[in-house]
Design a protein around this motif. Structure first.
Motif, mmCIF file in Angstrom:
data_model
loop_
_atom_site.group_PDB
_atom_site.id
_atom_site.type_symbol
_atom_site.label_atom_id
_atom_site.label_comp_id
_atom_site.label_asym_id
_atom_site.label_seq_id
_atom_site.Cartn_x
_atom_site.Cartn_y
_atom_site.Cartn_z
ATOM 1 N N VAL A 135 0.825 -1.216 0.000
ATOM 2 C CA VAL A 135 0.000 0.000 0.000
ATOM 3 C C VAL A 135 0.855 1.260 0.000
ATOM 4 N N THR A 203 -3.027 5.563 -5.880
ATOM 5 C CA THR A 203 -4.057 4.673 -6.420
ATOM 6 C C THR A 203 -5.380 4.901 -5.706
ATOM 7 N N SER A 204 -5.293 5.088 -4.391
ATOM 8 C CA SER A 204 -6.510 5.236 -3.605
ATOM 9 C C SER A 204 -6.871 6.709 -3.463
ATOM 10 N N THR A 205 -8.162 6.962 -3.459
ATOM 11 C CA THR A 205 -8.658 8.315 -3.255
ATOM 12 C C THR A 205 -9.695 8.277 -2.137
ATOM 13 N N LEU A 206 -10.116 9.444 -1.679
ATOM 14 C CA LEU A 206 -11.170 9.482 -0.670
ATOM 15 C C LEU A 206 -12.427 8.778 -1.187
ATOM 16 N N THR A 208 -12.584 6.090 -3.218
ATOM 17 C CA THR A 208 -12.499 4.642 -3.057
ATOM 18 C C THR A 208 -12.414 4.282 -1.574
ATOM 19 N N ALA A 209 -11.894 5.202 -0.750
ATOM 20 C CA ALA A 209 -11.724 4.899 0.672
ATOM 21 C C ALA A 209 -13.060 4.754 1.374
ATOM 22 N N PRO A 291 -2.134 5.384 2.549
ATOM 23 C CA PRO A 291 -3.536 5.625 2.155
ATOM 24 C C PRO A 291 -4.480 5.800 3.338
ATOM 25 N N PRO B 117 -4.046 -0.903 4.758
ATOM 26 C CA PRO B 117 -4.352 0.354 4.061
ATOM 27 C C PRO B 117 -5.437 1.175 4.737
ATOM 28 N N LEU B 187 -14.343 -1.405 0.746
ATOM 29 C CA LEU B 187 -13.522 -0.200 0.728
ATOM 30 C C LEU B 187 -12.196 -0.473 0.019
ATOM 31 N N MET B 188 -11.712 0.507 -0.716
ATOM 32 C CA MET B 188 -10.435 0.425 -1.422
ATOM 33 C C MET B 188 -10.227 -0.932 -2.101
ATOM 34 N N GLU B 190 -8.938 -1.531 -4.747
ATOM 35 C CA GLU B 190 -7.651 -1.551 -5.433
ATOM 36 C C GLU B 190 -6.520 -2.072 -4.534
#
Lengths: 300, 240
Positions: A135, A203-206, A208-209, A291, B117, B187-188, B190
């Motif tokens: 990550v 890769t991760s954004t708020l 996708t979070a 992330p 993560p 969640l996430m 990816e």
């Protein structure tokens, strides 16, 4: 990530120790005229001192140091466990190498070869502790291994040049030149990873979070009033100016000044380079964007 | 194989933090020892929690929505935190998929929290070990409790019932049906950790009103086309 000081000392001290040992071993392997045995005995003691200091520093990172022995058990999956095995193994081989020189035991090249292999294995294990965290894209890259290895060898060879200037002056010039070359290489490899990390896109954004597709999401509460482990552990907490200052320090002290000084004053070059590598390791942590920080971007 | 998980309905959660306090209450009272509280009554209260409720504002005013977002360990099917543990203190149970920390083996190196993560592991500053949601493993199998009480504390506490608990590998379980029919997501994705916990998205609740529901043919006021009582005010239909 918040730089963990015990880890900064661990990785820089053992890295220099491994580099110093590889330099000592190559001196024995490549020089035609026999060197004084004390050169190797005291040099080995220096390697062991650096490694032991690194080991002691690492203990301060642990919540329960008395259970540290358990950290060797999961070597099948954990790079941290592998490092926990590789460090004492390397130190044991170095100790055997020193004893073999001291007591004229012979087989020094054979023991030295084993120790060099263990030194390389230890570099890989140390770097993969960070490289294995997928990550953290800044860390999860082969350049992490390259940098740990090249920078460790550079500082170790600079120390070897400084040591040789007192113990075996005939070797000072060639070791200084090797240290110069390795420092140039380190400047190239570290610059490459600095550039890569500065231009990385997360890769991760708020979105996708928390799984909500909307371009504008503002956090209004983090679920705690006085912060939490999450707000302490994953951010360096320093201003942008401070971080830039560390970047400048690491470029100057770890590379530019040692390159200017290593051929004339190798001891001063090593001291500066060591301090520079501490800054380099601090920056290594600070530039890693975790992330989980996406969940801690604001409160009202 | 069983994989116990929570399914959290963001459309129902009102952000009351009852799950947070009940989680803290249950897990601070157990055999594993108290969850640390530092400065609990001072200006910067701080402590170890397994579950937190965060709040986000989505959209641009006036078209905004407040989303309360409970966050705890997702008990991933491919947890990033477990293989990195050097001591084996972090482990995933084969029998029910719960990810746990053995507090007697943990050396407090924090490596697992770096690998996760989601930031759902919290280092306990007094016990010096890593802690996290246990899915209330010490109550969901407790035979001395009535069967309907064998659920995680957060699930039992939730006043509007935003938290569901069950086996996501059983396609007929309440949680699997909710995920399937109400757009459950992880969640996430990816990060490739395959979280077991799922979230149910916000939904717009709309009510369709047809004309014939407003103009009732059997309106008692309109029998024989005349108002039932002339002293009564006119009906809506008459006004229209």
């Amino acid at each position: 990530m918040r730089p963990a000081f015990s880890v900064l000392f661990l990785t820089t001290l053992i890295g220099a120790g491994q580099g110093l040992f590889i330099a000592l071993f190559l001196c024995e392997l490549l020089t035609s005229s026999p060197l004084p045995k004390n050169f190797f005995v005291i040099g080995t003691a220096l390697v062991l001192t650096l490694s032991a200091m690194g080991g002691i520093a690492s203990v301060f990172h642990l919540g329960h140091p008395e259970r540290a022995w358990r950290a060797m058990t999961m070597w099948r999956t954990s790079w941290l466990a592998r490092e926990g095995i590789a460090l004492p193994s390397f130190m044991a081989a170095v100790f055997a190498y020193g004893i073999a020189h001291w007591l004229n035991f012979g087989y020094t090249l054979a023991i030295g070869t084993v120790a060099v292999v263990l030194a390389i294995v230890l570099y890989i294990c140390t770097a993969m502790i960070y490289g294995a965290i997928k990550v953290l894209k800044e860390w999860a890259h082969p350049m992490t291994i390259v940098n740990f290895m090249v920078l460790g060898c550079a500082s170790g060879t600079t120390l070897a040049a400084a040591y040789a200037s007192f113990a075996a002056p005939a070797l000072t010039v060639i070791l200084s030149q090797a240290a110069f070359a390795l420092t140039v290489l380190g400047l190239l490899t570290r610059s490459a990873s600095l550039w890569r990390n500065a231009t990385l896109r997360p890769t991760s954004t708020l979105q996708t979070a928390i799984g909500i597709r909307h371009p504008r999401i503002v956090q209004t509460s983090q679920g705690s009033m006085g912060g939490s482990y999450n707000t302490r552990e994953f951010f360096h907490g320093k201003s942008i100016r401070f971080v830039r200052g560390v970047l400048l320090t690491l470029l100057l002290c770890a590379f530019v000044l040692p390159l200017a000084l290593v051929l004339i004053l190798p001891l001063l070059a090593f001291i500066l380079q060591y301090l520079g590598l501490l800054a380099e390791r601090w920056y290594f942590f600070a530039e890693a964007q975790h992330p989980q920080n996406l969940y801690y971007q604001g409160k009202s | 194989m069983t994989q116990l998980a929570l399914v959290i309905d963001l459309n129902v959660c009102v952000g009351c933090h009852a799950c947070v306090t009940n989680c803290k209450q249950w897990n601070t009272s157990g055999a594993a020892g108290a969850l640390t509280d530092l400065n609990p009554y001072e200006a910067e209260p701080n402590g170890t929690f397994f579950n937190r409720v965060q709040t986000f504002e989505v959209g641009e005013y006036p078209a905004t929505e407040t989303v309360h977002f409970p966050k705890s360990c997702l008990h991933c099917e491919d947890p990033a935190c477990v293989p990195v543990c050097p001591t084996g203190a972090s482990y995933k149970r084969e029998s029910d998929g719960i990810v746990l920390v053995d507090y007697d083996k943990c050396i407090g190196c924090k490596y697992c929290s770096w690998a996760c993560p989601y930031g759902v592991r919290e280092f306990d500053e007094e016990r010096k070990v890593m802690t996290k949601c246990t899915m209330c493993v010490d109550r969901i199998y407790d035979m001395s409790l009535p069967e309907d009480r064998r659920k995680p504390s957060c699930v039992l506490a939730c006043p509007p019932g935003a938290r569901l608990f069950g086996d996501v590998h059983d396609p007929e379980s309440e949680v699997s049906v909710a995920i399937r029919e109400r757009g459950g997501y992880t969640l996430m994705p990816e990060a490739n950790t395959k979280p077991a916990n799922h979230y149910l998205p916000r939904r717009k609740t709309t009510l369709t009103v047809r004309n014939e529901e407003l103009y009732r043919s059997d309106n008692p006021h309109k029998i024989d086309g005349l108002p039932f009582d002339k002293t009564l005010p006119p009906t809506t239909e008459e006004l229209n």
